[in-house]
Design a protein around this motif. Structure first.
Motif, PDB file in Angstrom:
ATOM      1  N   ILE A 217       0.852  -1.207   0.000  1.00  0.00           N
ATOM      2  CA  ILE A 217       0.000   0.000   0.000  1.00  0.00           C
ATOM      3  C   ILE A 217       0.884   1.252   0.000  1.00  0.00           C
ATOM      4  N   ARG A 218       1.959   1.207   0.837  1.00  0.00           N
ATOM      5  CA  ARG A 218       2.894   2.370   0.893  1.00  0.00           C
ATOM      6  C   ARG A 218       3.564   2.597  -0.467  1.00  0.00           C
ATOM      7  N   GLN A 219       3.998   1.497  -1.099  1.00  0.00           N
ATOM      8  CA  GLN A 219       4.716   1.613  -2.377  1.00  0.00           C
ATOM      9  C   GLN A 219       3.834   2.180  -3.483  1.00  0.00           C
ATOM     10  N   THR A 220       2.514   1.907  -3.402  1.00  0.00           N
ATOM     11  CA  THR A 220       1.621   2.369  -4.474  1.00  0.00           C
ATOM     12  C   THR A 220       0.951   3.710  -4.132  1.00  0.00           C
ATOM     13  N   LYS A 221       1.397   4.350  -3.028  1.00  0.00           N
ATOM     14  CA  LYS A 221       0.718   5.564  -2.546  1.00  0.00           C
ATOM     15  C   LYS A 221       0.750   6.704  -3.576  1.00  0.00           C
ATOM     16  N   ALA A 222       1.931   6.984  -4.159  1.00  0.00           N
ATOM     17  CA  ALA A 222       2.051   8.113  -5.091  1.00  0.00           C
ATOM     18  C   ALA A 222       1.155   7.902  -6.311  1.00  0.00           C
ATOM     19  N   ALA A 223       1.206   6.690  -6.859  1.00  0.00           N
ATOM     20  CA  ALA A 223       0.385   6.384  -8.047  1.00  0.00           C
ATOM     21  C   ALA A 223      -1.101   6.472  -7.699  1.00  0.00           C
ATOM     22  N   ARG A 224      -1.447   6.017  -6.499  1.00  0.00           N
ATOM     23  CA  ARG A 224      -2.852   6.032  -6.068  1.00  0.00           C
ATOM     24  C   ARG A 224      -3.353   7.470  -5.917  1.00  0.00           C
ATOM     25  N   ASN A 225      -2.516   8.322  -5.306  1.00  0.00           N
ATOM     26  CA  ASN A 225      -2.909   9.730  -5.118  1.00  0.00           C
ATOM     27  C   ASN A 225      -3.150  10.433  -6.459  1.00  0.00           C
ATOM     28  N   LYS A 226      -2.281  10.126  -7.450  1.00  0.00           N
ATOM     29  CA  LYS A 226      -2.451  10.729  -8.778  1.00  0.00           C
ATOM     30  C   LYS A 226      -3.755  10.232  -9.407  1.00  0.00           C
ATOM     31  N   PHE A 227      -4.004   8.918  -9.263  1.00  0.00           N
ATOM     32  CA  PHE A 227      -5.231   8.324  -9.817  1.00  0.00           C
ATOM     33  C   PHE A 227      -6.463   9.002  -9.210  1.00  0.00           C
ATOM     34  N   ILE A 228      -6.445   9.194  -7.861  1.00  0.00           N
ATOM     35  CA  ILE A 228      -7.590   9.812  -7.163  1.00  0.00           C
ATOM     36  C   ILE A 228      -7.794  11.242  -7.650  1.00  0.00           C
ATOM     37  N   ARG A 229      -6.680  12.002  -7.808  1.00  0.00           N
ATOM     38  CA  ARG A 229      -6.778  13.400  -8.286  1.00  0.00           C
ATOM     39  C   ARG A 229      -7.440  13.445  -9.667  1.00  0.00           C
ATOM     40  N   ASP A 230      -6.965  12.567 -10.576  1.00  0.00           N
ATOM     41  CA  ASP A 230      -7.519  12.540 -11.944  1.00  0.00           C
ATOM     42  C   ASP A 230      -8.982  12.112 -11.934  1.00  0.00           C
ATOM     43  N   PHE A 231      -9.303  11.148 -11.053  1.00  0.00           N
ATOM     44  CA  PHE A 231     -10.667  10.601 -11.010  1.00  0.00           C
ATOM     45  C   PHE A 231     -11.672  11.639 -10.516  1.00  0.00           C
ATOM     46  N   ILE A 232     -11.288  12.392  -9.462  1.00  0.00           N
ATOM     47  CA  ILE A 232     -12.282  13.300  -8.852  1.00  0.00           C
ATOM     48  C   ILE A 232     -12.365  14.668  -9.542  1.00  0.00           C
ATOM     49  N   ALA A 233     -11.362  15.004 -10.385  1.00  0.00           N
ATOM     50  CA  ALA A 233     -11.346  16.342 -11.012  1.00  0.00           C
ATOM     51  C   ALA A 233     -12.654  16.674 -11.728  1.00  0.00           C
ATOM     52  N   PRO A 234     -13.151  15.832 -12.664  1.00  0.00           N
ATOM     53  CA  PRO A 234     -14.412  16.193 -13.353  1.00  0.00           C
ATOM     54  C   PRO A 234     -15.615  16.241 -12.409  1.00  0.00           C
ATOM     55  N   ILE A 235     -15.624  15.353 -11.376  1.00  0.00           N
ATOM     56  CA  ILE A 235     -16.749  15.334 -10.421  1.00  0.00           C
ATOM     57  C   ILE A 235     -16.766  16.647  -9.631  1.00  0.00           C
TER      58      ILE A 235
END
Length: 747
Positions: A217-235
Motif C-alpha cells: 500500500i505504501r509503495q503504491t501511494k504516489a500512483a494512487r494519489n495521482k489516480f484519485i486526483r484525476d478521477f475526482i477532477a471532473p466530479i
C-alpha cells in the motif's frame, strides 16, 4: 538515585500533559462543574493506580487516560463516560470498592463501572470465563449503552499497545477482538474503530501478511494519489457548477478488507482493483438530503459507468445501526473499479461516531409516541434476548455474535408497517418478531397473498401475513430454519419446558416399575441404568422412558443383567505401572515444545488446519484428547482463543527431524499438453516428495488440481510452491487445509 528521581519527575509531567490534552479535547462539550468532576476522577484514578505499571513499563494511569481520550475524541461521548473511562479499572485492580465510586461519583457512574468490571468467583465446569464476562457486560447494555462503548475504547487502546504482551497473550486478545469486539463495533456503527480493530488483529495473528500488504500500500501511494486526483477532477467541477457545498475524501481500503478479498477470490494483491473508495460529503439542509445525494450520484454517473449490481441505497432505508449512505461502484478511465460513497455531513457524523451521534439525531420508527432509531430497536432486542435466554453463556455469545454481522432485509406487515430482519430470515422468524405467542402457534404464512411454508426465506419488500392455530406448537425441526436469536431462544425455551414434563413422566414410570420389584431409585442405581442404556445424563435416560423409546420391559431386562453379573467374579486388575505403560502414547521424536516451561508433552495435530513444522502454532487443551496443536491462522483459532482462552498454551517447533507431514496444494492455470506430467515430475523427481493423492480437472481450457503430499516443514513446502509457480501455464499455487473439523464441538 538522582536519575530515578528525575525519571519519576518526568513521568509526573507526562501524566499531567496527557490529562491536559484530554481536557482540551473535551472542552467543547463540558458544562458547569464538569471539569471539576473530571479532575476528581483523574486524581482518584491516579492515586489508586500510583504503584502500578503496564507490561510496557509505563505508569498504569496512561491507560485510563488514553481510554478517556478515545471515548471523547473518537466516539464523541460526554462527561459521565469520561469519568467512567478514567475509573474503569479501579474496582477490579485496586482497593477501591464500588460503594466508594457510588458515594463520590453517583449511581450512574457506579453502574457503568460495575458493567466494566470482570466477574470474580468460581465458574461452573465447562463454562467460559470470557463468555460469562461478556454476558455480564451485555446485561448493562440494556440499561446503558455507554458500558459497551467504553469497553470498545478500552479494547482499542489494548490492541494499540499489544506489542509489549507475550505472543500467546497477543493471540488470545487478538482472537477475542476479531470474534466479538470488531463485529460489535460494526453493529454499533463505529466503522473507524471496527476497521482499526480488524487491522490490528491481522497484524498480530498473521504478521507477515499484514506487513506485506502494508508495504505494498505504501509503495503504491504516489500512483494512487495521482489516480484519485484525476478521477475526482471532473466530479469536483460538476459539483461546483451545480452549487454544491462539499468535501471529497479518497481513502485506501483497510488492510484487513484487502486480505479478505485476496482470500475470497484467491487473487494476489496486484489483482485487487478496488483498493480505495472515494467519499463525497455534501453540506445540505435535512429536508434536501435525499434529493442532493441522488443528484450527486447522477453527476458521478455522467462521467463514469456504474455497475448496477453494486448500487446500495441506505438513504431511503438506513441500516439498523443507523448507517446512511449511497454506495455505487463505477468504472474509471484506466479500467479500474472505484467505490464511490455519497452522503451528507450529518450521515458522515453518524458513520464516524456511530451510536454516540444517535443521541444527537434521533430518527426512524416511533414507539409509544417517541422517535427511536433502528439501533435503539436492536438494543431492545438484545434486552429481550438477555431476559428470555437461559442458555449457557457460550451458546448465548455464539447466538449474539451471529446477529452482529448479518446483512438485513426489509419486509412489511399486512398493515404496511416496516420490519427489518437479518438476511436469511424465514416466515417463522417474522412470526416470532411480531410476538412470541404468534411464533409459537404459527402454522404457515401468506407472502404477497400466496401461501408459503414456515421455512420460506423472505426477500426484500415481501408483505407477510402469519397464519396461526391453537393446536400448533414448536418442534425441534423449527430450529433448523430460523436465524434470529429471538426465534431460537423462544423455541428452545418451549422445548425445554416440554422436555421437563417428559422427564418427570419418565422418572415416575421408572419409580413405579422399580417399586413393583421392591427396589428404590437411588443415585447409584440411576447411574447404573444410565450406563446400561448408554444415556448421557439421568435426564436423557428419563426422557427416553417418557417418550416411549424405552419401555417397562427394558427395566426388567436391566435388572436381570444386573443379577447375573453379581454371580460372576470380577476380573483381576493389572498393577498401575503395567496399566500406565499400556495406555501411554510414546513419541519417538519430540517435535514440539509446549507450555510456559517449554516441555515436551504428548500432543495430536488438529485435522482442521494440519500444522507442519515451521507454522506458527499454539496448543489447545481438549477434554478428551489431551493437547491438540493448531496453526494460529486456523479457521477455528479465533473462536477457540476467544471462548476458551484459558485452555490455550504456547507451542513452538524445536529441532526438525526428517519426518513427513501432510499438506494440501491447489493449482490453477491454463491447460496444455504435458502440464500434469511437468507438475508430477517436479514433485516426485526434483524435490523427492511423496504424494498421497492428486485430482485434476479441466473446464474450457482452465486447469484445476488438488494435491495431497508429504513435506518436512514450511520451508520445504514454500520451495515446492515456488518451483510449481514457474511451470508454464500455472497461474496460482495455494496451500489449503485437507479436512474441515470444528474443534469446538469436542471442547
Amino acid at each position: 538515585m538522582e536519575l530515578e528521581v528525575l525519571d519519576l519527575e518526568s513521568e509526573k509531567q507526562e501524566i499531567l500533559r496527557r490529562y491536559r490534552r484530554l481536557l482540551r479535547v473535551a472542552r467543547p462539550i463540558l458544562r458547569d462543574g464538569d471539569a471539576k468532576l473530571i479532575k476528581k476522577a483523574f486524581n482518584t484514578a491516579n492515586d489508586a493506580h500510583r504503584d502500578m505499571r503496564r507490561k510496557s513499563g509505563e505508569p498504569y494511569i496512561f491507560h485510563p487516560l488514553a481510554v478517556a481520550q478515545i471515548v471523547v475524541e473518537e466516539i464523541g461521548l460526554g462527561t459521565t463516560s469520561i469519568v467512567s473511562a478514567l475509573l474503569h479499572d479501579v474496582v477490579e485492580d485496586t482497593d477501591l470498592e464500588l460503594s466508594d465510586i457510588e458515594r463520590n461519583f453517583g449511581a450512574k457512574v457506579a453502574k457503568i463501572i460495575d458493567g466494566l468490571t470482570k466477574i470474580s468467583g468460581v465458574f461452573q465446569q465447562g463454562s467460559s470465563e470470557q463468555a460469562e464476562n461478556f454476558r455480564k457486560m451485555l446485561l448493562t447494555l440494556s440499561d446503558d449503552v455507554r458500558v459497551i462503548l467504553i469497553k470498545l475504547a478500552d479494547r482499542l487502546h489494548n490492541m494499540r499497545t499489544l506489542d509489549s504482551m507475550p505472543r500467546n497473550k497477543q493471540l488470545k486478545i487478538a482472537s477475542e477482538t476479531s470474534y466479538i469486539y470488531a463485529p460489535l463495533a460494526h453493529r454499533l456503527g463505529l466503522y473507524n474503530i471496527k476497521t482499526e480493530l480488524e487491522d490490528l488483529c491481522l497484524k498480530y495473528t498473521e504478521p507477515e501478511v499484514y506487513r506485506d500488504i502494508a508495504r505494498k500500500i505504501r509503495q503504491t501511494k504516489a500512483a494512487r494519489n495521482k489516480f484519485i486526483r484525476d478521477f475526482i477532477a471532473p466530479i469536483q467541477n460538476a459539483l461546483h457548477e451545480h452549487g454544491f457545498d462539499f468535501t471529497i475524501k479518497g481513502r485506501p481500503k483497510s488492510i484487513h478488507s484487502i486480505w479478505n478479498k485476496m482470500k475470497k477470490q484467491n487473487i494476489p494483491f496486484e489483482k485487487v482493483y478496488d483498493l480505495f473508495a472515494i467519499r463525497i460529503i455534501l453540506k445540505t439542509e435535512p429536508e434536501n438530503e435525499k434529493a442532493a445525494c441522488w443528484q450527486a450520484y447522477s453527476l458521478v454517473t455522467d462521467f463514469y459507468k456504474p455497475n448496477t449490481d453494486r448500487l446500495r441505497d441506505w438513504i431511503s432505508m438506513a441500516k439498523s445501526n443507523g448507517y446512511e449512505s449511497l454506495h455505487t461502484t463505477v468504472m474509471s478511465k484506466p479500467g479500474q473499479w472505484v467505490e464511490v460513497q455519497i452522503r451528507t455531513d450529518r450521515m458522515d457524523e453518524i458513520a464516524e461516531k456511530g451510536y454516540a451521534a444517535h443521541w444527537k439525531y434521533k430518527s426512524g420508527a416511533v414507539v409509544n409516541g417517541k422517535p427511536v432509531s433502528g439501533l435503539d430497536m436492536w438494543i431492545n432486542q438484545v434486552r429481550e434476548m438477555l431476559e428470555q435466554s437461559d442458555s449457557s453463556a457460550i451458546e448465548f455469545v455464539d447466538e449474539f455474535r451471529n446477529n452482529l454481522y448479518n446483512e438485513e432485509l426489509f419486509v412489511f406487515t399486512p398493515k404496511g408497517d416496516l420490519r427489518n430482519l437479518p438476511a436469511g430470515s424465514t416466515a417463522l422468524d417474522f412470526a416470532f418478531e411480531i410476538h412470541s405467542e404468534i411464533g409459537a402457534h404459527c402454522l404457515g404464512a401468506k407472502v404477497n397473498q400466496k401461501l408459503v411454508p414456515l421455512s420460506y426465506k423472505l426477500r426484500n419488500g415481501d408483505q407477510v401475513e402469519i397464519l396461526t392455530s391453537g393446536k400448533q406448537k414448536p418442534n425441534e425441526d423449527w430450529l433448523n430454519f430460523v436465524v434470529t436469536t429471538k426465534a431460537k431462544t423462544r423455541i428452545k425455551n418451549h422445548l425445554k419446558e416440554e422436555s421437563k414434563q417428559i422427564v418427570n413422566e419418565g422418572r415416575a414410570l421408572v419409580i413405579k416399575k422399580l417399586k413393583q420389584n421392591k427396589i428404590e431409585l437411588t443415585d447409584v442405581l440411576t447411574n447404573e441404568m444410565r450406563a446400561f442404556f448408554d444415556a448421557k445424563t439421568p435426564a436423557d435416560l428419563f426422557h427416553r422412558f417418557g417418550k416411549g423409546s424405552l419401555a417397562p420391559a427394558d427395566i426388567r431386562r436391566f435388572l436381570e443383567v444386573k443379577e447375573s453379573k453379581k454371580s460372576q467374579k470380577a476380573p483381576e486388575v493389572q498393577d498401575a505401572k503395567t496399566f500406565a505403560k499400556e495406555i501411554r502414547k510414546v513419541h519417538e521424536e519430540d517435535m514440539l515444545l509446549i507450555g510456559e516451561d517449554m516441555d515436551s508433552i504428548d500432543y495430536v495435530f488438529a485435522k482442521c488446519c494440519n500444522p507442519i513444522p515451521g507454522d506458527d502454532v499454539f496448543g489447545f487443551v481438549t477434554v478428551t484428547e489431551g493437547i491438540r496443536i493448531h496453526r494460529t491462522n486456523c479457521p477455528n483459532a479465533a473462536e477457540l482463543m476467544s471462548r476458551y482462552g484459558y485452555r490455550v498454551i504456547k507451542a513452538k517447533w524445536t529441532s526438525q527431524h526428517e519426518l513427513a507431514f501432510l499438506a494440501g496444494l491447489k493449482i490453477r492455470g491454463t491447460d496444455r499438453v504435458g502440464l500434469v506430467n511437468d507438475v508430477t515430475r517436479i514433485i516426485s523427481n526434483e524435490l523427492k516428495v511423496n504424494m498421497r493423492s492428486i485430482t485434476v480437472g479441466t473446464d474450457d481450457g482452465v486447469f484445476e488440481g488438488s494435491i495431497m503430499l508429504f513435506v518436512h516443514d514450511t520451508k520445504h513446502l514454500e520451495e515446492l510452491i515456488d518451483k510449481l509457480k514457474r511451470v508454464k501455464g500455472i497461474e496460482t499455487v495455494t496451500r489449503f487445509d485437507s479436512e474441515s473439523e470444528k474443534e469446538v464441538k469436542s471442547a
